[in-house]
Design a protein around this motif. Structure first.
Motif, PDB file in Angstrom:
ATOM      1  N   LEU A 483       0.827  -1.217   0.000  1.00 51.62           N
ATOM      2  CA  LEU A 483       0.000   0.000   0.000  1.00 51.62           C
ATOM      3  C   LEU A 483       0.859   1.264   0.000  1.00 51.62           C
ATOM      4  O   LEU A 483       0.338   2.368  -0.112  1.00 51.62           O
ATOM      5  CB  LEU A 483      -0.964   0.000   1.185  1.00 51.62           C
ATOM      6  N   ASP A 484       2.178   1.117   0.090  1.00 53.99           N
ATOM      7  CA  ASP A 484       3.055   2.282  -0.108  1.00 53.99           C
ATOM      8  C   ASP A 484       3.198   2.605  -1.598  1.00 53.99           C
ATOM      9  O   ASP A 484       3.496   3.733  -1.960  1.00 53.99           O
ATOM     10  CB  ASP A 484       4.454   2.014   0.452  1.00 53.99           C
ATOM     11  N   GLU A 485       3.028   1.598  -2.440  1.00 53.69           N
ATOM     12  CA  GLU A 485       3.281   1.782  -3.876  1.00 53.69           C
ATOM     13  C   GLU A 485       2.024   1.737  -4.739  1.00 53.69           C
ATOM     14  O   GLU A 485       2.063   2.142  -5.905  1.00 53.69           O
ATOM     15  CB  GLU A 485       4.238   0.683  -4.371  1.00 53.69           C
ATOM     16  N   TRP A 486       0.961   1.203  -4.179  1.00 53.38           N
ATOM     17  CA  TRP A 486      -0.272   1.020  -4.961  1.00 53.38           C
ATOM     18  C   TRP A 486      -1.462   1.582  -4.196  1.00 53.38           C
ATOM     19  O   TRP A 486      -1.512   1.521  -2.971  1.00 53.38           O
ATOM     20  CB  TRP A 486      -0.530  -0.474  -5.227  1.00 53.38           C
ATOM     21  N   VAL A 487      -2.447   2.064  -4.958  1.00 49.29           N
ATOM     22  CA  VAL A 487      -3.708   2.483  -4.351  1.00 49.29           C
ATOM     23  C   VAL A 487      -4.815   1.760  -5.121  1.00 49.29           C
ATOM     24  O   VAL A 487      -4.822   1.731  -6.354  1.00 49.29           O
ATOM     25  CB  VAL A 487      -3.854   4.021  -4.377  1.00 49.29           C
ATOM     26  N   MET A 488      -5.718   1.121  -4.376  1.00 48.66           N
ATOM     27  CA  MET A 488      -6.769   0.328  -5.027  1.00 48.66           C
ATOM     28  C   MET A 488      -7.865   1.244  -5.561  1.00 48.66           C
ATOM     29  O   MET A 488      -8.367   2.095  -4.811  1.00 48.66           O
ATOM     30  CB  MET A 488      -7.405  -0.638  -4.028  1.00 48.66           C
ATOM     31  N   ASN A 489      -8.268   1.054  -6.806  1.00 55.44           N
ATOM     32  CA  ASN A 489      -9.490   1.744  -7.215  1.00 55.44           C
ATOM     33  C   ASN A 489     -10.661   1.080  -6.483  1.00 55.44           C
ATOM     34  O   ASN A 489     -10.473   0.117  -5.738  1.00 55.44           O
ATOM     35  CB  ASN A 489      -9.636   1.770  -8.752  1.00 55.44           C
ATOM     36  N   THR A 490     -11.863   1.599  -6.671  1.00 49.30           N
ATOM     37  CA  THR A 490     -12.963   1.096  -5.846  1.00 49.30           C
ATOM     38  C   THR A 490     -13.373  -0.327  -6.213  1.00 49.30           C
ATOM     39  O   THR A 490     -14.169  -0.943  -5.512  1.00 49.30           O
ATOM     40  CB  THR A 490     -14.178   2.049  -5.895  1.00 49.30           C
ATOM     41  N   GLU A 491     -12.808  -0.873  -7.283  1.00 54.58           N
ATOM     42  CA  GLU A 491     -13.077  -2.253  -7.682  1.00 54.58           C
ATOM     43  C   GLU A 491     -11.867  -3.147  -7.344  1.00 54.58           C
ATOM     44  O   GLU A 491     -11.712  -4.229  -7.875  1.00 54.58           O
ATOM     45  CB  GLU A 491     -13.400  -2.284  -9.193  1.00 54.58           C
ATOM     46  N   CYS A 492     -11.009  -2.628  -6.461  1.00 50.91           N
ATOM     47  CA  CYS A 492      -9.780  -3.348  -6.046  1.00 50.91           C
ATOM     48  C   CYS A 492      -8.810  -3.581  -7.198  1.00 50.91           C
ATOM     49  O   CYS A 492      -8.127  -4.605  -7.246  1.00 50.91           O
ATOM     50  CB  CYS A 492     -10.114  -4.661  -5.328  1.00 50.91           C
ATOM     51  N   HIS A 493      -8.743  -2.656  -8.121  1.00 47.77           N
ATOM     52  CA  HIS A 493      -7.715  -2.717  -9.162  1.00 47.77           C
ATOM     53  C   HIS A 493      -6.582  -1.781  -8.747  1.00 47.77           C
ATOM     54  O   HIS A 493      -6.787  -0.562  -8.644  1.00 47.77           O
ATOM     55  CB  HIS A 493      -8.288  -2.300 -10.515  1.00 47.77           C
ATOM     56  N   LEU A 495      -3.659   0.744  -8.711  1.00 54.64           N
ATOM     57  CA  LEU A 495      -3.060   1.759  -9.575  1.00 54.64           C
ATOM     58  C   LEU A 495      -1.822   2.306  -8.856  1.00 54.64           C
ATOM     59  O   LEU A 495      -1.796   2.377  -7.627  1.00 54.64           O
ATOM     60  CB  LEU A 495      -4.055   2.889  -9.855  1.00 54.64           C
ATOM     61  N   PRO A 496      -0.795   2.716  -9.620  1.00 54.23           N
ATOM     62  CA  PRO A 496       0.455   3.141  -8.976  1.00 54.23           C
ATOM     63  C   PRO A 496       0.330   4.463  -8.223  1.00 54.23           C
ATOM     64  O   PRO A 496      -0.387   5.361  -8.645  1.00 54.23           O
ATOM     65  CB  PRO A 496       1.421   3.311 -10.164  1.00 54.23           C
ATOM     66  N   VAL A 497       1.058   4.550  -7.104  1.00 58.02           N
ATOM     67  CA  VAL A 497       1.186   5.814  -6.360  1.00 58.02           C
ATOM     68  C   VAL A 497       2.345   6.588  -6.977  1.00 58.02           C
ATOM     69  O   VAL A 497       3.464   6.071  -7.085  1.00 58.02           O
ATOM     70  CB  VAL A 497       1.473   5.522  -4.865  1.00 58.02           C
ATOM     71  N   LYS A 498       2.081   7.823  -7.376  1.00 53.19           N
ATOM     72  CA  LYS A 498       3.071   8.554  -8.164  1.00 53.19           C
ATOM     73  C   LYS A 498       4.409   8.730  -7.431  1.00 53.19           C
ATOM     74  O   LYS A 498       5.474   8.577  -8.030  1.00 53.19           O
ATOM     75  CB  LYS A 498       2.517   9.933  -8.540  1.00 53.19           C
ATOM     76  N   ALA A 499       4.374   9.025  -6.143  1.00 51.53           N
ATOM     77  CA  ALA A 499       5.616   9.351  -5.435  1.00 51.53           C
ATOM     78  C   ALA A 499       6.536   8.147  -5.253  1.00 51.53           C
ATOM     79  O   ALA A 499       7.739   8.312  -5.074  1.00 51.53           O
ATOM     80  CB  ALA A 499       5.278   9.949  -4.073  1.00 51.53           C
ATOM     81  N   THR A 500       5.996   6.936  -5.287  1.00 50.77           N
ATOM     82  CA  THR A 500       6.811   5.775  -4.918  1.00 50.77           C
ATOM     83  C   THR A 500       6.871   4.687  -5.978  1.00 50.77           C
ATOM     84  O   THR A 500       7.637   3.740  -5.837  1.00 50.77           O
ATOM     85  CB  THR A 500       6.244   5.118  -3.636  1.00 50.77           C
ATOM     86  N   ASN A 501       6.074   4.804  -7.029  1.00 52.16           N
ATOM     87  CA  ASN A 501       5.964   3.687  -7.967  1.00 52.16           C
ATOM     88  C   ASN A 501       6.327   4.152  -9.373  1.00 52.16           C
ATOM     89  O   ASN A 501       5.637   5.002  -9.943  1.00 52.16           O
ATOM     90  CB  ASN A 501       4.528   3.145  -7.939  1.00 52.16           C
ATOM     91  N   PRO A 502       7.403   3.616  -9.928  1.00 56.15           N
ATOM     92  CA  PRO A 502       7.831   4.083 -11.256  1.00 56.15           C
ATOM     93  C   PRO A 502       6.833   3.799 -12.363  1.00 56.15           C
ATOM     94  O   PRO A 502       6.961   4.346 -13.461  1.00 56.15           O
ATOM     95  CB  PRO A 502       9.140   3.336 -11.511  1.00 56.15           C
TER      96      PRO A 502
END
Ligand code: DMJ
Length: 504
Positions: A483-493, A495-502
Motif C-alpha cells: 500500500l506504499d506503492e499502490w492504491v486500489m481503485n474502488t473495484e480493487c484494481h 493503480l500506482p502511487v506517483k511518489a513511490t511507484n515508477p
C-alpha cells in the motif's frame, strides 16, 4: 525483501537521484522499461496455516473462473446455478466479458498464469466494444478502465493501455452536459446519453483515479481535464451543513435530494477524495476529504448503539439521522483508518483511526450475528436491533467485498492477526453457503440467516475482482501490492502511487 522490492527500490533510487533535474518523457519510459513487471514475486507468509488459507482462496478463484469459462465465456457474468451466462443490467444487452476484464489482475497476482493468458487472449483478440449497448459510465470505468489500467501497470503490456483508451473514449460523450458532470449512462456505439439528467454522487465522483492515470500514460490531457472539471464543480458548489446530497442535476447544476450516505449512492466519492490524495499527493483532495468526514461527525451521523456502544455511520434524510447501514458502507472502516495512517500529523488522525477500527468491528458484528456468519445487505440500530437486518428483504448477500476490504486494510495497517481470522471465518462461510456445487462457481444468497439459503444464481464480477483478491492479499505478506506503492481503485484494481511507484 522480495525481488520486486529490490527492483522497485533500485529503479526508484535512479529516479530519486536525478530528481533535481526534471526527466523528459523518453527518459521516464526507459526507467519504466527497467521496472520488472509483477510476476512470481511470492508474497507467501512463512506461517503454514496462513499459506494453507491463501491456497484455499486461490482454489476459490480457480473454481469461480473455471465455471465462468465453461458456461459463460464472453458473457458479462456467470449464472452458477443455471450454468449459463448472464447479460443485461449495468452493461446493457452487451456481451463484453466483464468477468474476464475484472479478473485480469487477480489471476496475475495469484499466479494463475494459464488462466491469465486466456483472459489476455480474449482482450487482445475477441473483445469487441462496437456493440449497440447503453452502459453505466461508473461501472464501465471502475471495472473495465480500472481493470485494464491495473493490468497495464502490473504487466506493462500495452494492449491494456490501448483498450483502456478505446473504451474511455466511448464514455466521453457522457460528459456533454451543461456542467460537464457526466450523465449516468451512454450508448457506446452511438454516444447517446438519454435524457435523465439526475446523476449519482458516487458515480460521477468515482472517475478521478483512472482518468488521471490514463492521461499520464497516454500524454493526452483530455481525461484529466474531464475529472478536474468535476472536482472544481464539487469544490465550489454549496454543501448543506457541509454534507454532500446523493443526487445532482447535471444540466441545472443543483442538488436534487437531501439524502446523504457514506454507503450506497455516496460511498466511493469519499473514497476517491482520499485515494486521489494518496495517488498524486493531491492536497486539495485531502482537504475536501477532511471536510467531508468532519461533516459526518459534526452532523452527528457517527454514532454508537444503545446496547453495546457499537460505532456506526448513520444516513441522513431531510436533515434527520436514519440509523441504517448498508453492506456497501462497510468499506469506510478501512477508509477512515487509511486516511489516518497516511497522514499521521492530520488534526483528525486519532479520531479517524478510532472510527476506522470501531466501524470495522461493527461490520464484523453484522457478520457474526447471522446464522451463516455472512453479513446482510442492510443492518439497523434501534431499541430492538443492533447491527442486524430488519426484514428478510434486507438479509441478502450478493458476494460483496466491503467488510473483507476493511479487514484487509486494517490488517495491513495494524498487523493484528484477528483481521486475518475474521477474513478466514467469512471465506469459509462463503465456501459453505455460496458455492453452487463442488468445483462450481459462487452465488449470492437471498437470506444470510437461513442455514440452507436460496442462492440468487449470479456470480458478480466484483467477487473475482475484489472479494477474492482482498482475501488472497490478507493471507499474503505486505509487500505483495504494497500500500506504499499502490492504491486500489474502488473495484480493487491497484493503480500506482506517483511518489513511490515508477509505473505512474
Ligand atoms: C463494486 O463494484 C465496487 O466496490 C463499488 O464501489 C461498490 N459496489 C461494488 C461491490 O459491492
Amino acid at each position: 525483501m522480495t525481488k520486486l522490492s529490490i527492483v522497485v527500490g533500485f529503479v526508484f533510487a535512479l529516479v530519486a537521484t536525478s530528481w533535481a533535474v526534471p526527466l523528459d518523457r523518453n527518459e521516464i519510459s526507459k526507467l519504466k522499461l527497467a521496472y520488472k513487471p509483477l510476476a512470481n514475486q511470492g508474497g507467501e507468509d512463512p506461517d503454514p496455516v496462513i499459506q494453507a488459507r491463501r491456497n484455499f482462496v486461490k482454489q476459490m478463484m480457480k473454481d469461480a473462473w473455471d465455471d465462468y469459462v465453461r458456461w459463460a465465456w464472453g458473457d458479462n457474468e456467470l449464472k452458477p446455478v443455471s450454468q449459463t451466462g448472464q447479460t443485461g443490467g449495468i452493461f446493457g444487452p452487451s456481451k463484453i466479458g466483464a468477468t474476464i476484464v475484472d479478473s485480469l489482475d487477480t489471476l496475475y497476482i495469484m499466479e494463475l498464469m494459464q488462466e491469465y493468458e486466456m483472459a489476455r487472449g480474449y482482450v487482445a483478440n475477441e473483445l469487441d466494444f462496437e456493440v449497440n449497448a447503453t452502459v453505466s459510465v461508473f461501472e464501465t470505468n471502475i471495472r473495465f478502465v480500472g481493470g485494464f489500467l491495473a493490468a497495464y501497470a502490473i504487466t506493462q503490456d500495452t494492449i491494456y493501455r490501448d483498450r483502456a483508451v478505446e473504451i474511455t473514449n466511448k464514455l466521453l460523450p457522457a460528459f456533454n452536459s451543461t456542467t460537464g458532470i457526466p450523465f449516468g449512462s451512454v450508448n457506446v456505439l452511438t454516444g447517446e446519453t438519454g435524457t435523465n439528467a439526475n446523476a449519482v454522487l458516487a458515480e460521477f465522483g468515482t472517475l478521478h483515479l483512472e482518468f488521471m492515470y490514463l492521461s499520464e500514460i497516454t500524454g493526452n490531457p483530455i481525461y484529466a481535464e474531464k475529472v478536474q472539471a468535476i472536482r472544481k464543480f464539487l469544490k465550489e458548489i454549496e454543501k448543506p451543513n457541509g454534507l454532500y446530497p446523493n443526487h445532482l442535476d447535471v444540466n441545472q447544476g443543483r442538488w436534487t435530494d437531501d439524502h446523504v450516505s457514506i454507503g450506497a449512492l455516496g460511498d466511493s466519492y469519499y473514497e476517491y477524495l482520499l485515494k486521489a490524495a494518496i495517488q498524486l499527493n493531491d492536497q486539495e483532495a485531502r482537504t475536501m476529504y477532511d471536510e467531508a468526514m468532519d461533516a459526518f461527525v459534526n452532523n452527528d451521523l457517527v454514532r454508537v448503539s444503545r446496547q453495546n456502544h457499537l460505532l456506526y455511520i448513520a444516513e441522513s434524510r431531510a436533515g434527520f439521522a436514519d440509523p441504517v447501514v448498508g453492506h456497501l458502507a462497510c468499506f469506510a472502516g478501512g477508509m477512515f483508518a487509511l486516511g489516518a495512517h497516511v497522514d499521521p500529523n492530520n488534526a483528525n488522525a486519532d479520531r479517524d483511526a478510532e472510527i476506522g477500527r470501531n466501524f470495522t468491528n461493527t461490520c464484523h458484528e453484522s457478520y457474526i450475528r447471522t446464522n451463516t456468519h455472512i453479513g446482510p445487505e442492510i443492518f439497523r440500530f434501534t431499541d430492538n436491533l443492533e447491527a442486524e437486518a430488519g426484514s428478510d428483504g434486507e438479509r441478502g448477500y450478493i458476494l460483496r467485498p466491503e467488510v473483507i476490504e476493511s479487514y484487509f486494510v486494517m490488517y495491513r495497517i495494524t498487523g493484528d492477526s484477528k483481521y486475518r481470522d475474521w477474513a478466514w471465518d467469512a471465506a469459509q462461510a462463503i465456501e459453505r453457503y455460496s458455492k453452487a456445487g463442488p468445483g462450481r462457481g459462487y452465488s449470492g444468497l437471498r437470506n444470510t440467516n437461513s442455514l440452507s439459503p436460496v442462492q440468487d444464481d449470479v456470480q458478480q464480477t466484483f467477487f473475482l475482482a475484489e472479494t477474492l483478491k482482498y482475501l488472497y492479499l490478507i493471507f499474503s505478506t505486505n509487500d505483495l501490492i504494497s500500500l506504499d506503492e499502490w492504491v486500489m481503485n474502488t473495484e480493487c484494481h491497484p493503480l500506482p502511487v506517483k511518489a513511490t511507484n515508477p509505473m505512474y
